[in-house]
Design an enzyme around this catalytic site. Structure first.
Site, PDB file in Angstrom:
ATOM      1  N   CYS A  62      10.275   0.973   2.880  1.00  0.00           N
ATOM      2  CA  CYS A  62      10.956  -0.189   2.915  1.00  0.00           C
ATOM      3  C   CYS A  62      12.288   0.247   3.275  1.00  0.00           C
ATOM      4  O   CYS A  62      13.015  -0.479   3.899  1.00  0.00           O
ATOM      5  CB  CYS A  62      10.787  -1.073   1.687  1.00  0.00           C
ATOM      6  SG  CYS A  62      11.011  -0.349   0.192  1.00  0.00           S
ATOM      7  N   GLU A 104      10.624  -8.119  -3.081  1.00  0.00           N
ATOM      8  CA  GLU A 104      11.112  -7.011  -2.631  1.00  0.00           C
ATOM      9  C   GLU A 104      10.478  -6.953  -1.102  1.00  0.00           C
ATOM     10  O   GLU A 104       9.206  -6.602  -1.142  1.00  0.00           O
ATOM     11  CB  GLU A 104      10.535  -5.831  -3.496  1.00  0.00           C
ATOM     12  CG  GLU A 104      11.255  -5.896  -4.879  1.00  0.00           C
ATOM     13  CD  GLU A 104      12.880  -5.501  -4.824  1.00  0.00           C
ATOM     14  OE1 GLU A 104      13.368  -5.131  -3.618  1.00  0.00           O
ATOM     15  OE2 GLU A 104      13.523  -5.545  -5.866  1.00  0.00           O
ATOM     16  N   LEU A 105      11.197  -7.181  -0.194  1.00  0.00           N
ATOM     17  CA  LEU A 105      10.828  -6.919   1.346  1.00  0.00           C
ATOM     18  C   LEU A 105      11.061  -5.870   1.984  1.00  0.00           C
ATOM     19  O   LEU A 105      11.545  -4.781   1.506  1.00  0.00           O
ATOM     20  CB  LEU A 105      10.829  -8.703   1.591  1.00  0.00           C
ATOM     21  CG  LEU A 105      10.580  -9.431   0.720  1.00  0.00           C
ATOM     22  CD1 LEU A 105      11.043 -11.142   1.225  1.00  0.00           C
ATOM     23  CD2 LEU A 105       8.975  -9.667   0.350  1.00  0.00           C
ATOM     24  N   GLY A 114       6.256  -6.760  -0.529  1.00  0.00           N
ATOM     25  CA  GLY A 114       5.553  -6.574   0.670  1.00  0.00           C
ATOM     26  C   GLY A 114       6.492  -6.809   1.925  1.00  0.00           C
ATOM     27  O   GLY A 114       7.504  -6.738   1.876  1.00  0.00           O
ATOM     28  N   GLY A 115       5.621  -7.269   2.971  1.00  0.00           N
ATOM     29  CA  GLY A 115       6.384  -7.598   4.283  1.00  0.00           C
ATOM     30  C   GLY A 115       6.892  -8.952   4.052  1.00  0.00           C
ATOM     31  O   GLY A 115       6.663  -9.811   3.307  1.00  0.00           O
ATOM     32  N   TRP A 157       0.925  -1.347   0.117  1.00  0.00           N
ATOM     33  CA  TRP A 157       0.092   0.039  -0.074  1.00  0.00           C
ATOM     34  C   TRP A 157       0.718   1.327   0.062  1.00  0.00           C
ATOM     35  O   TRP A 157       0.231   2.272  -0.240  1.00  0.00           O
ATOM     36  CB  TRP A 157      -1.177  -0.020   1.222  1.00  0.00           C
ATOM     37  CG  TRP A 157      -0.429  -0.496   2.472  1.00  0.00           C
ATOM     38  CD1 TRP A 157      -0.524  -1.615   3.062  1.00  0.00           C
ATOM     39  CD2 TRP A 157       0.464   0.088   3.336  1.00  0.00           C
ATOM     40  NE1 TRP A 157      -0.159  -1.883   4.249  1.00  0.00           N
ATOM     41  CE2 TRP A 157       0.742  -0.707   4.565  1.00  0.00           C
ATOM     42  CE3 TRP A 157       1.160   1.539   3.470  1.00  0.00           C
ATOM     43  CZ2 TRP A 157       1.633  -0.071   5.616  1.00  0.00           C
ATOM     44  CZ3 TRP A 157       1.781   1.911   4.651  1.00  0.00           C
ATOM     45  CH2 TRP A 157       1.876   0.967   5.608  1.00  0.00           C
ATOM     46  N   ASN A 158       2.225   1.121   0.222  1.00  0.00           N
ATOM     47  CA  ASN A 158       2.952   2.422   0.536  1.00  0.00           C
ATOM     48  C   ASN A 158       3.092   3.189  -0.781  1.00  0.00           C
ATOM     49  O   ASN A 158       3.095   4.614  -0.570  1.00  0.00           O
ATOM     50  CB  ASN A 158       4.119   2.334   1.178  1.00  0.00           C
ATOM     51  CG  ASN A 158       5.053   1.390   0.692  1.00  0.00           C
ATOM     52  OD1 ASN A 158       4.620   0.390  -0.111  1.00  0.00           O
ATOM     53  ND2 ASN A 158       6.385   1.436   1.040  1.00  0.00           N
ATOM     54  N   GLU A 164      11.300  -4.435  11.525  1.00  0.00           N
ATOM     55  CA  GLU A 164      10.649  -3.356  10.998  1.00  0.00           C
ATOM     56  C   GLU A 164       9.556  -2.759  11.459  1.00  0.00           C
ATOM     57  O   GLU A 164       8.351  -3.551  11.848  1.00  0.00           O
ATOM     58  CB  GLU A 164      10.550  -3.874   9.514  1.00  0.00           C
ATOM     59  CG  GLU A 164       9.805  -2.604   8.541  1.00  0.00           C
ATOM     60  CD  GLU A 164       9.435  -3.200   7.168  1.00  0.00           C
ATOM     61  OE1 GLU A 164       8.820  -4.116   7.170  1.00  0.00           O
ATOM     62  OE2 GLU A 164       9.979  -2.738   6.086  1.00  0.00           O
ATOM     63  N   LYS A 209      -2.393  -7.683  -8.571  1.00  0.00           N
ATOM     64  CA  LYS A 209      -3.221  -7.524  -7.488  1.00  0.00           C
ATOM     65  C   LYS A 209      -2.691  -6.372  -6.407  1.00  0.00           C
ATOM     66  O   LYS A 209      -1.769  -6.579  -5.934  1.00  0.00           O
ATOM     67  CB  LYS A 209      -3.350  -8.801  -6.466  1.00  0.00           C
ATOM     68  CG  LYS A 209      -4.583  -8.578  -5.894  1.00  0.00           C
ATOM     69  CD  LYS A 209      -4.395  -9.625  -4.517  1.00  0.00           C
ATOM     70  CE  LYS A 209      -3.717  -8.764  -3.174  1.00  0.00           C
ATOM     71  NZ  LYS A 209      -4.205  -7.761  -2.480  1.00  0.00           N
TER      72      LYS A 209
HETATM   73  P1  NAD Z   1       1.810  -7.168   2.855  1.00  0.00           P
HETATM   74  O1  NAD Z   1       3.037  -8.108   3.025  1.00  0.00           O
HETATM   75  O2  NAD Z   1       0.788  -7.179   3.989  1.00  0.00           O
HETATM   76  O3  NAD Z   1       0.942  -7.206   1.616  1.00  0.00           O
HETATM   77  C1  NAD Z   1       1.573  -7.067   0.474  1.00  0.00           C
HETATM   78  C2  NAD Z   1       0.604  -7.566  -0.676  1.00  0.00           C
HETATM   79  O4  NAD Z   1       0.609  -8.866  -0.691  1.00  0.00           O
HETATM   80  C3  NAD Z   1      -0.862  -6.906  -0.928  1.00  0.00           C
HETATM   81  O5  NAD Z   1      -1.236  -6.724  -1.954  1.00  0.00           O
HETATM   82  C4  NAD Z   1      -1.512  -8.322  -0.020  1.00  0.00           C
HETATM   83  O6  NAD Z   1      -2.805  -8.216  -0.157  1.00  0.00           O
HETATM   84  C5  NAD Z   1      -0.669  -9.429  -0.483  1.00  0.00           C
HETATM   85  N1  NAD Z   1      -0.698 -10.574   0.278  1.00  0.00           N
HETATM   86  C6  NAD Z   1      -1.174 -10.598   1.548  1.00  0.00           C
HETATM   87  N2  NAD Z   1      -1.131 -12.002   1.947  1.00  0.00           N
HETATM   88  C7  NAD Z   1      -0.938 -12.699   0.959  1.00  0.00           C
HETATM   89  C8  NAD Z   1      -0.861 -13.997   0.555  1.00  0.00           C
HETATM   90  N3  NAD Z   1      -1.018 -14.959   1.533  1.00  0.00           N
HETATM   91  N4  NAD Z   1      -0.582 -14.548  -0.653  1.00  0.00           N
HETATM   92  C9  NAD Z   1      -0.396 -13.535  -1.693  1.00  0.00           C
HETATM   93  N5  NAD Z   1      -0.472 -12.258  -1.411  1.00  0.00           N
HETATM   94  C10 NAD Z   1      -0.818 -11.827  -0.337  1.00  0.00           C
HETATM   95  O7  NAD Z   1       2.615  -5.801   3.049  1.00  0.00           O
HETATM   96  P2  NAD Z   1       2.014  -4.348   3.080  1.00  0.00           P
HETATM   97  O8  NAD Z   1       1.881  -4.062   4.906  1.00  0.00           O
HETATM   98  O9  NAD Z   1       0.862  -3.979   2.071  1.00  0.00           O
HETATM   99  O10 NAD Z   1       3.293  -3.322   2.856  1.00  0.00           O
HETATM  100  C11 NAD Z   1       4.338  -3.009   3.640  1.00  0.00           C
HETATM  101  C12 NAD Z   1       5.572  -3.921   3.610  1.00  0.00           C
HETATM  102  O11 NAD Z   1       5.915  -4.164   2.333  1.00  0.00           O
HETATM  103  C13 NAD Z   1       6.529  -3.490   4.325  1.00  0.00           C
HETATM  104  O12 NAD Z   1       7.073  -4.665   5.002  1.00  0.00           O
HETATM  105  C14 NAD Z   1       7.503  -3.092   3.359  1.00  0.00           C
HETATM  106  O13 NAD Z   1       8.888  -2.961   3.952  1.00  0.00           O
HETATM  107  C15 NAD Z   1       7.373  -3.775   2.275  1.00  0.00           C
HETATM  108  N6  NAD Z   1       7.803  -2.902   1.128  1.00  0.00           N
HETATM  109  C16 NAD Z   1       8.988  -3.392   0.485  1.00  0.00           C
HETATM  110  C17 NAD Z   1       9.336  -2.630  -0.338  1.00  0.00           C
HETATM  111  C18 NAD Z   1      10.782  -3.020  -1.572  1.00  0.00           C
HETATM  112  O14 NAD Z   1      10.826  -2.644  -2.677  1.00  0.00           O
HETATM  113  N7  NAD Z   1      11.621  -3.802  -0.956  1.00  0.00           N
HETATM  114  C19 NAD Z   1       8.782  -1.421  -1.106  1.00  0.00           C
HETATM  115  C20 NAD Z   1       7.712  -1.015  -0.340  1.00  0.00           C
HETATM  116  C21 NAD Z   1       7.276  -1.802   0.665  1.00  0.00           C
END
Ligand code: NAD
Length: 509
Positions: free
Chosen positions: A301, A267-268, A245-246, A168-169, A402, A192
């Protein structure tokens, strides 16, 4: 002045005015199979402002089928690479023309500053221009093969259907990092976006059609991770998963993708160290540390969430840092003068407050902030005071995990060796900052820091030209830069007999 209250903002967003969005599947704007929508919240007002389709596995199946059909359709497969590049560049121009509107949507949906979101969207076209330019430079090789009578060459081919899953960020920017190389390489995509910030993705979807992409090349399905994210990752016709994502979600996604032997880019998260030496330009370093953690309310991130400060300047530096951080103007993210906006989601708001409590319980000293922001300009939004902890020990949870919010841990160090040890001693390795005027130190530190990006005397700089990605638990693969296109290609080796005389069929040629 950011003095608007929730009441004034809410009045402009009566529930009956909320736009009911649709999914993009196979070039059509479709209703979700569930017949259900969920509310997307405005973090500044803590009120809903748009309705997002709540999709199910059935919608993923439709979207993947459309992407698969488009992948094989001559309307896409038959395009020359130059024509594909042209489509990407056309898209870039459309985004540039629509950037202000899209930036405002992102800011309303995720609460990040309009100054930042608008700038991000204005910058996005560069990725489509860059990868559009690369589309017709994807070349195979002729191999000077060691066997007589055979001509051997390689072809670089697209993978097929790519699943792009984004957080979402920075919704559009992070999707762009996947879409631009994936499309340039000739793949098709099911995207998605995060359930917390899907609106800009759905609005962005219209531009693909206007640019002239054939139906089904890009599909957008919204919904929750466990309801549609998993269905997408595990779908047998998805060839690659590009996820941001996370790290905990990334771990699950990686395991699910492994069962299908799929290509993966992850990318986490991060716990990046911003390291300030006693020979640094102190005023610049103070600004760099502030921008590393309080810009975007710490919801990046690459947030420099640990400031490592050289002992000889520790007291002086902390004093200046506190003085600058105190001046941060909080309020409505849509006002250009605002410097710190709300936290994007209610669960994230709670998580940030939980970490502040944990840090206090661990014995860290709260030198600034340390709780919800009760300022009048913050209304009922999910605001947390910019928070700085001193007395942080490297092993504390606040220094290891984090937070993804405006919370900075300050840790002193004695020398380069100790700075390296502390900086590298987390499970993450996304980025690091070094503040020094010594070229020797800059080079040594950039070599020894275990991070995918190292900034020296700057912070939070990214470009379409430079590879981005993590070491250790921060990820796998790289986005941006010339090599990122390889993440969306596979190599085929072609052997052609040139003598027309069958060799012994019972032995390997
Ligand atoms: P999140 O992991 O909760 O969600 C990310 C995406 O994954 C969402 O679209 C979510 O719906 C989907 N998702 C959730 N559970 C899933 C599953 N079981 N199977 C498949 N998809 C699933 O992350 P968030 O809270 O939206 O974003 C914040 C995180 O993203 C932070 O940890 C941040 O560090 C990371 N992030 C990393 C980068 C990078 O480039 N390294 C950039 C931005 C954000």
């Amino acid at each position: 002045m950011a003095t608007s209250t929730r009441q004034t903002n809410a009045a402009a967003e009566k529930p009956e005015e909320m736009k009911k969005h649709r999914l993009l599947i196979g070039g059509n704007w479709a209703e979700p199979s569930t017949g259900k929508w969920f509310e997307s919240m405005n973090p500044y007002t803590a009120r809903p402002w748009a309705l997002v389709p709540r999709s199910a596995k059935e919608d993923i199946n439709r979207a993947v089928a459309a992407a698969k059909a488009a992948f094989h359709d001559p309307a896409w497969r038959g395009l020359t690479a130059t024509a594909r590049g042209h489509l990407l560049r056309k898209l870039a121009d459309l985004i540039a023309a629509d950037a202000e509107r899209l930036g405002k949507i992102e800011s309303t949906d995720n609460g990040k500053l309009i100054a930042e979101m608008a700038a991000q969207v204005r910058y996005i076209p560069q990725w489509f221009h860059y990868f559009g330019g690369l589309a017709d430079k994807i070349e195979g090789r002729v191999i000077p093969i060691d066997k007589p009578g055979v001509f051997n060459f390689t072809r670089e081919e697209p993978l097929g259907v790519v699943a792009a899953i984004t957080p979402w960020n920075s919704p559009l920017l992070l999707a762009t990092w996947k879409l631009a190389p994936a499309l340039a390489a000739g793949n098709t995509v099911v995207w998605k976006p995060s359930e917390f910030s899907s609106v800009s993705a759905l609005e962005f979807g219209e531009l693909f059609e206007r640019a002239g992409f054939p139906p089904g090349v890009v599909n957008i399905v919204t919904g929750f991770g466990n309801e549609v994210g998993e269905a997408l990752v595990t779908h047998r016709d998805v060839a690659k998963v590009a996820f941001t994502g996370g790290d905990k979600t990334g771990e699950q996604v990686y395991a699910m993708a492994a069962r299908g032997i799929k290509h993966v880019t992850l990318e986490l998260g991060g716990k990046s160290a911003n390291i300030v030496f006693d020979d640094a330009e102190v005023e610049e370093a103070v600004k760099g540390v502030v921008s590393g953690i309080f810009a975007a309310t710490g919801q990046t991130c690459i947030a420099g969430s640990r400031a490592l400060i050289h002992r000889p300047i520790y007291e002086q530096f902390v004093e200046k840092l506190l003085a600058l951080a105190k001046t941060a103007k909080m309020g409505n993210p849509l006002e250009t003068s605002t410097q710190v906006g709300p936290v994007t989601t209610q669960p994230q708001y709670q998580k940030v407050l939980d970490y502040i409590r944990i840090a206090k319980e661990e014995g860290a000293v709260c030198a600034l902030g340390g709780g919800p922001a009760k300022r009048p300009e913050c209304g009922d939004g999910w605001f947390v005071e910019p928070t700085i902890f001193t007395g942080v020990k490297p092993e504390m949870r606040i220094a290891q995990e984090e937070v993804f919010g405006p919370v900075l841990s300050i840790i002193p160090f004695e020398d380069e060796e100790e700075a390296i040890r502390i900086a590298n001693d987390t499970m993450y390795g996304l980025a690091a900052g070094v503040w020094t005027t010594s070229i020797r130190r800059a080079l040594t530190m950039s070599e020894r820091l275990a991070a995918g990006t190292v900034w020296v005397n700057t912070y939070r700089a990214v470009s379409y030209m430079s590879p981005f990605g993590g070491y250790k638990r921060s990820g796998i693969g790289r986005e941006s830069g010339i090599d990122a296109i390889r993440e969306y290609l596979q190599t085929k080796s072609v052997w052609i007999d040139t003598v027309g005389k069958a060799p012994n069929p019972f032995v390997m040629r």
